[in-house]
Structure formats: structure tokens, C-alpha cells
Design an enzyme around this catalytic site. Sequence first.
Site, short mmCIF file in Angstrom:
data_model
loop_
_atom_site.label_atom_id
_atom_site.label_comp_id
_atom_site.label_asym_id
_atom_site.label_seq_id
_atom_site.Cartn_x
_atom_site.Cartn_y
_atom_site.Cartn_z
N TYR A 1 2.87 5.10 0.98
CA TYR A 1 1.61 5.13 1.40
C TYR A 1 0.82 4.20 0.34
O TYR A 1 0.38 3.11 0.80
CB TYR A 1 0.71 6.25 1.10
N SER A 2 0.87 4.44 -1.05
CA SER A 2 -0.04 3.76 -2.14
C SER A 2 0.57 2.37 -2.15
O SER A 2 1.66 2.00 -1.81
CB SER A 2 0.16 4.14 -3.54
N GLU B 1 -11.00 13.66 -8.80
CA GLU B 1 -12.14 13.10 -8.51
C GLU B 1 -12.36 13.19 -7.15
O GLU B 1 -13.50 13.31 -6.53
CB GLU B 1 -12.59 11.53 -8.96
N GLU C 1 0.07 18.26 1.92
CA GLU C 1 0.52 17.92 0.48
C GLU C 1 -0.32 18.46 -0.12
O GLU C 1 -0.08 19.07 -1.40
CB GLU C 1 0.36 16.40 0.38
C1 LIG Z 1 3.85 10.56 -10.55
C2 LIG Z 1 3.42 9.98 -9.21
C3 LIG Z 1 4.07 10.13 -7.97
C4 LIG Z 1 3.38 9.51 -6.99
N1 LIG Z 1 4.13 9.51 -5.87
C5 LIG Z 1 4.00 8.73 -4.73
C6 LIG Z 1 4.75 8.52 -3.53
O1 LIG Z 1 5.58 9.02 -3.29
N2 LIG Z 1 4.34 7.74 -2.57
C7 LIG Z 1 2.83 7.10 -2.48
O2 LIG Z 1 2.51 6.65 -1.55
N3 LIG Z 1 1.95 7.46 -3.69
C8 LIG Z 1 2.51 8.15 -4.66
N4 LIG Z 1 1.92 8.33 -5.75
C9 LIG Z 1 0.34 7.43 -5.71
C10 LIG Z 1 -0.70 8.25 -5.86
O3 LIG Z 1 -0.93 8.79 -4.50
C11 LIG Z 1 -2.04 7.65 -6.27
O4 LIG Z 1 -1.93 7.36 -7.61
C12 LIG Z 1 -3.27 8.32 -6.28
O5 LIG Z 1 -3.71 8.12 -4.81
C13 LIG Z 1 -4.41 7.55 -6.81
O6 LIG Z 1 -4.43 6.11 -6.63
P1 LIG Z 1 -4.33 5.24 -7.88
O7 LIG Z 1 -3.28 5.58 -8.88
O8 LIG Z 1 -4.39 3.66 -7.25
O9 LIG Z 1 -5.85 5.22 -8.80
P2 LIG Z 1 -7.24 4.73 -8.53
O10 LIG Z 1 -7.59 4.91 -6.71
O11 LIG Z 1 -7.05 3.38 -8.97
O12 LIG Z 1 -8.22 5.70 -9.20
C14 LIG Z 1 -8.15 5.45 -10.62
C15 LIG Z 1 -9.31 6.72 -11.21
O13 LIG Z 1 -10.65 6.52 -10.44
C16 LIG Z 1 -10.83 7.45 -9.73
N5 LIG Z 1 -11.61 7.36 -8.71
C17 LIG Z 1 -11.15 6.09 -7.78
N6 LIG Z 1 -12.22 6.34 -6.62
C18 LIG Z 1 -13.34 6.90 -7.10
C19 LIG Z 1 -14.61 7.38 -6.60
N7 LIG Z 1 -15.02 6.90 -5.57
N8 LIG Z 1 -15.28 8.27 -7.22
C20 LIG Z 1 -14.77 8.66 -8.46
N9 LIG Z 1 -13.82 8.35 -8.95
C21 LIG Z 1 -12.82 7.64 -8.27
C22 LIG Z 1 -9.88 8.40 -9.38
O14 LIG Z 1 -9.73 9.55 -9.10
C23 LIG Z 1 -8.69 8.25 -10.46
O15 LIG Z 1 -9.05 9.03 -11.48
C24 LIG Z 1 2.31 8.86 -6.99
C25 LIG Z 1 1.36 8.74 -8.13
C26 LIG Z 1 2.03 9.47 -9.15
C27 LIG Z 1 1.43 9.32 -10.64
#
Ligand SMILES: Cc1cc2nc3c(=O)[nH]c(=O)nc-3n(C[C@H](O)[C@H](O)[C@H](O)COP(=O)(O)OP(=O)(O)OC[C@H]3O[C@@H](n4cnc5c(N)ncnc54)[C@H](O)[C@@H]3O)c2cc1C
Lengths: 398, 374
Positions: free
Chosen positions: A130-131, A385, A246
Amino acid sequence: MDLTFSAEERAFERDVREFIAAHLPAETKRAQSLTPSVFSDPEVIVAWQKALNAKGWVAPGWPTQYGGPGWTPAQRWIFETQCALAGVPSISPMGTKMVGPVIIGFGTDAQKNYYLPRILAGDDVWCQGYSEPGSGSDLSSLKTRAVRDGDHYVVNGTKIWTTHAHHANRMFALVRTSEEPRQQEGISFILIDMKSPGVTIRPILTIGGDHEVNQVFFDDVRVPVSDRVGEEGKGWTYGKYLLEFERGGGIASARLREALKTVAAFADSDMTGHAIDDPDVSLRLSEVEVDIDALEMAELRVLSAMQTGQNPGAVSSMLKLRVSEIHQAITRLGVDVIGNDGLVVEPMRPLYTLNHEPVIPEALLPVVPKHLNGRAYTIFGGASEIQRDIIGKLVLGI
Amino acid sequence: MDLTPSDEQRLLRDSAERFIAETYTTKLREKNAAEPLGFSAAIWKQFADLGWLALPIAEDYGGLGGGAVDVGILMESFGKGLVSEPYLATVVLGAGLVAEAGSDAQKQELLPKVADGSMLLAFAHAERAARSDLARVETTATRSGDGWRLDGAKIAVLDGRAAHRIIVSARVKDEDNKLALFLVAPDAEGVTLRDYPRLGGGQGCNLTLADVKTSIDARLGSADALPMIEAVTDRALAALSAEAVGIMQTLLDKTLDYTKIRKQFGRPLSSNQVIRHRLVDMSVACDEARSIALRAAMMADDGSVARGRAASGAKAKIGKGARFVAEQAVQCHGAMGVTEELDIGAYFKRLLAFETLFGGSSHHYRRHAMLSGR
Ligand SMILES: Cc1cc2nc3c(=O)[nH]c(=O)nc-3n(C[C@H](O)[C@H](O)[C@H](O)COP(=O)(O)OP(=O)(O)OC[C@H]3O[C@@H](n4cnc5c(N)ncnc54)[C@H](O)[C@@H]3O)c2cc1C
């Protein structure tokens, strides 16, 4: 109202307990207790999954026609609780809890017949694509493209944070199949063979020193159109359906309670110089235990509502938030309980393959890595968040 | 009252900041971590040349006669660069104990060598059963022949492997179980040393002493060592507090930069009110930490009650603030924060080690309460 189980339910509980005692290998239990990452490695799970599959117990949430056991909510509760008590590793959710339900809900018969038995048997190891680097919380901005070429899609782009991509032979992915004015449209849900030419994987180490996540690159990867689930362009709906899976509907309190018990046992031992004598430690143990009691009651309220055919409503959307916070409170308490021994870094992975005597008692080795990796609980599957935004909108209407 | 730094202090800050920014890069830090002793001998030599090792050592013994505030200035910069050289173990704890407890001959022998970089020291005090209680020591010292015999087990000895002499605390059986300090060579017979990479950088080791023989003059002074251990530990708490301030500030700066650049939903993360308020709370925590750390340093030479209250107060409060800042820095970075893609995790781990070292916040609030007569 009644918190006790019926005689039949207690008999079922006995069956589960006996089944676990007969089929859970001791080395599986040890490997699980020494696993500091979020998910267990497939090699830790494989023997247990085989035993479960022979019994028809791999996927409690699936309809019986696809191999589910047909349990009542109470039975699912009992099963999870007994598994937690015995220190059983969790089966990878990527197959049974994520892609499985989507295939069941939206897949073709051919897809069901091929993929579902393989999920149950553990023949396929799945990962979730996804991500992307630019699309985390704002997932629907994803850019990986799949362009139609005859009977195939040609996929280009990259996915990141992909848990177990290095173990997986299959990925379920959200990809962009057309440009539409709304970014949630034009996304499709496809199943990718990880051994296809053009797939490369870059490992990423987590803060706890584990190799659990990866970045995956797609360079002209050909995916048969027959491996698209559901309609083209409707992938967002399916993906969201899965995200709900999930987030909520789980039974987490039993495992949290066992994790807290482990910390309490460390605190009550020579290993930690009897940290439990510290009034702050015993107070915090109680504080977290009561949090777990409240969580357990919330989970039981959901189950009870489901049992009588009602919609559980607001409470289930709050569970993910609390589960992740309680998990972090437990790992944090673990770090405080082991004190100076928390300074010791053991870089060997997997920890259960350690072939020398560690500097500190073996059981304490995962405590700090678990705490470090545990910071991810408030990030993956929708960061806290974002969860609060959802709860505010859907539950409170603000 | 005047809290403006002196010209010397300003110079010290400038040179330390410049050193961290120009020399002590992430690459160097990672290279250091792979060294057998967890730090670079060449950098240690530079510390000596810059006068940093001599900083808190008295002028009579080849030092510069600086105080805890000066050490704090240096430590704050070390925190920003996650310096892994054994400054705390050798200069603050080791040389501090020699200065506090040693005879004039011992000081003459050891301190000039610490100042010129040729002598590394470590302090072996903590024991598993003691947790954070400084008074609880079960290691014993008995007179044997014309020297001493030591038996016991120590944990969490900071940078013990690198040390030329380890200062071991033990109870002297023949002197009413009085606490005393002994200089032990790490390769002495009967010493077993198990070292490990330490959370957040540097090394640690566990030490067992089985029938270890030392010469009669291996004992540092002869007075009860507990008050001296407390005084030196309080100075270490002040130094660690200053280091934590540097780490917290760096995490705040990095998080500020990241949330301004990273866009989701078409806008920077920092444009969301919840993130903005969090950044503000982090900056308040950093500022409070800076204040309370300075207080601990300025009171490091006060009487034991005032000094202890200031040191434990700083450790306790900064522990809480550090936890908040570290966890929120990770949270605001999303998955980037919980992986080794950026160095947020490295700073997080160093703050976690800070919280653990010499006891956590609840231990120090309790000590503060006891010293306050509660
Ligand atoms: C250990 C681990 C395993 C994972 N496994 C998978 C996987 O198997 N497959 C997959 O697809 N993904 C996976 N992920 C990804 C995960 O789903 C993303 O990390 C998550 O969706 C957050 O995205 P980001 O890390 O890009 O953070 P960002 O979106 O950049 O956010 C950073 C921070 O800003 C905050 N934020 C963002 N937007 C807002 C808003 N509008 N208002 C307030 N706060 C906000 C967030 O809450 C967060 O605290 C995994 C992540 C981890 C850490």
C-alpha cells in the site's frame, strides 16, 4: 448480564487448551518469546500453522465454505485467549486477515479456489503493498502505475515499509490504473508474484535492529489481468474494507495481558533486583492492568453485540487506538523494570538463533528491541493522529 | 545574578559546536560504532589537544580548573553529535573520583595522564541487586598479604573495556563494611569482563571479580567513599542532563524541518494544528530541560542536600521531557522515525539510555523527596 461462559463453551476451551498442549512445539514457543519484531518470521509459524490447518482452525473469521471453523464470537474469544495464555505465535495477518477477506468478498471463483487453500496451508507468504514514499497517511495519492497491455498490467513504481516482502512470494497491492479527478478513483487491487522479473527489494532495518520492512521496486513488472481482484478502478473500496479489518474487530486484550504478566514476572525476580519492590513499578503495573481490563470489557461488548446480531458501533473504532497505546505502555514498563540491563544491545537476529551465552539473562534480551519497535504501533495501519480524525468524524460527527 | 556566559565559555561553546558540525558527522559516528572499543582514538587525541580532557581537572594536576557549567557546555554539544567517546566515564566519573577520593600521590600519578589523553578510566559501581541505590554494594574488599583482595560482580560499567584502570567500589570487611574505591587493571587475574555495544552509542561491560589481588596503594584514599560517590554521581547527572538537552534540541530541530517539508493531503504536516501544538510542547520541554540542567550544573559544588536535590531534580524532569520529545519526534516522522532510514532512531535510543543511566525519573523524584525531608 453474565460474564461467565456456558458449559459447552467451557468444554470448547478445554479442547483448545489440549490441542495447543499437543501441537505447539516447545521451540516455537521459545522463538516467539524471543521475537522483538511486530510480526513473527514465517519459519517460526510454519509448524503451528500446519497443525492448525489440519484441524481447520487457521482462519477463525472466514465463512465455513472457505475453510473457516464456523465459531461463535465467544468461541473466537476463547481461542484467542488460550493462544495468548500458551504463548502461541500469531499467524501472519497478511493472508488470513487481509487479502483473504478481500478475495472472499470480491474475488472470482478461480481466485478463491486457487488462493484461499494456499493461504490456509501457508503455501503462500503474503505482503501488503500500500504505502509509498510519498503516500503514507494520504494513501490514496499513491503513484505506482499499472498500464494495461493485452492480458497483462505493466507495473512501475515503488512501495515502501513493506512488512516481510523479503519472505513473501505474493503481494497484494494498490496501484493506479487510470488518472481520475478524484484521487480515490482509478486505483485497482492486484496480486503480484514477487518472483516476477523486475521486482527488486531493498531491506530497511527498524529502530530495534530487526529486518522486518523493505522498499520494493517495480520495473516493468507484468501481472496477469486475471490477478486483479474485483473491478478495475474500485481498488480503494476494497483496500479500505481491508484497512477496517486491520484496525478493529480484533481480540487484543488477551495477548496484552500476557505481555504485562511477563513484565510483572521480570519485576518479581532476581533478574531485575526485584523491581517490584519499587512502589512506582507496582503502581504502574496496576495502572496498565486496569487499562487492559477496560479494553477487554470493550472487546467483550463488541463480541456480545455481534453475537446478538447488532452493530457494535462506536466502540470498535476506538480499539486500535487503545491497543497501540497500551502495547507501548507495557513495553515501556519493561524497559524501566530491567533498568541497567536495558543498556545491553544484542545485535544478533533472529534472537532465538543466538549461539553464545548472552551478557544478560536471555529472557531480557527482547525487552528493549520490543519497546523500540513498539513505537511503530501508533504509526502503522493508520497513525494515531489519523485514527483520531476518523473517530472524530465517524463517531462524534465533528 | 548574571547568567551570561563568560568569554571563555562562549569560546568553548563555539569550538565544540564547530567540532560537532564539521568533524563529528553521522558518517564518523557510524564508523566509530564499528571500532573495537566503540570510539575513535584519533578523536580522543583531538579532545586532548583541544583541552577538553583537562577541562574540569584542577590546575595543580595539569588541568584547566573548569567547573560543571563548562563541562555542561561541552556535553550539550556532544549530545548534538551523539559523541560516543568515553568522556563521561573517564573525565567526569573517573577523574572526578580520583580528584575527590585519591591521595595527592594518586592524583599526581593519574590526573595529568587523563588530561593529556593517555589514561582512560571507568567506574564499576552498579550491581544487579542494587538497582539505582548508590549505597547498596555487595562487592567485598579484604586485606590479603600486603595488598587487597576483591570479590563481586558489577554491571553497566560504562566503557570499561577501553579503560586502563577501572575504579571498583567495594565494602571493606575489616573496616565495618565501609565503602571504598580501588583501582583495578582490567587485565588483572580474576577479572572477567563481558563487554557489549551500549544502547545509543559507546560500550558497556559487566565485570566479575573473583579473588582479584591488588597492591595496597590501589585504594583511593581511605575515607568513607559513599559521600564522594554521591558528589561525583551528581556531577555526572548534571553532565548527562546537559547532554540530553543537546539531544532533545536536535530532535526538535530535525522534527521541525521534517514536518515543514513532508507533505500529506497536499499540505505540510506542520500545517495541522495537532502537529503544530505538539511541536510547541516539544520546544517547551526542551527549554525547561535547558533551565533545569543549568541549575544542576550551577549547584554541583553546593552542599550535599542542595546539590543532590538539583541533580536529581534535573535527572527526573529531563527524563520525563526527554521521553516526550523522543517519542513525539518518532511519531511525527511516521515510519521514517521507526527505521534506520534517518538518524531519528539513533537520537531516540541515546535518550532512552539517558533515562536508564543512574536510575529513572521515579527514582530521582524519590531521592528529591527524601532530601527534602519528605
Ligand atoms: C513497522 C511498520 C510496518 C509497516 N508495514 C506496512 C506494510 O506491510 N505495507 C504497507 O503498505 N505499509 C506498511 N507500513 C506503513 C504504514 O502504514 C505508514 O507508516 C502509515 O500509514 C503512516 O504513513 P507515513 O509513515 O508515511 O507517515 P506520514 O503520513 O508522513 O505521517 C507522519 C506523521 O504525521 C501525522 N499526520 C499525517 N497527516 C496528518 C494530518 N492530516 N493531521 C495530523 N497529523 C497528520 C501522522 O499521524 C504521523 O504521525 C508499515 C509501517 C511500519 C512503521
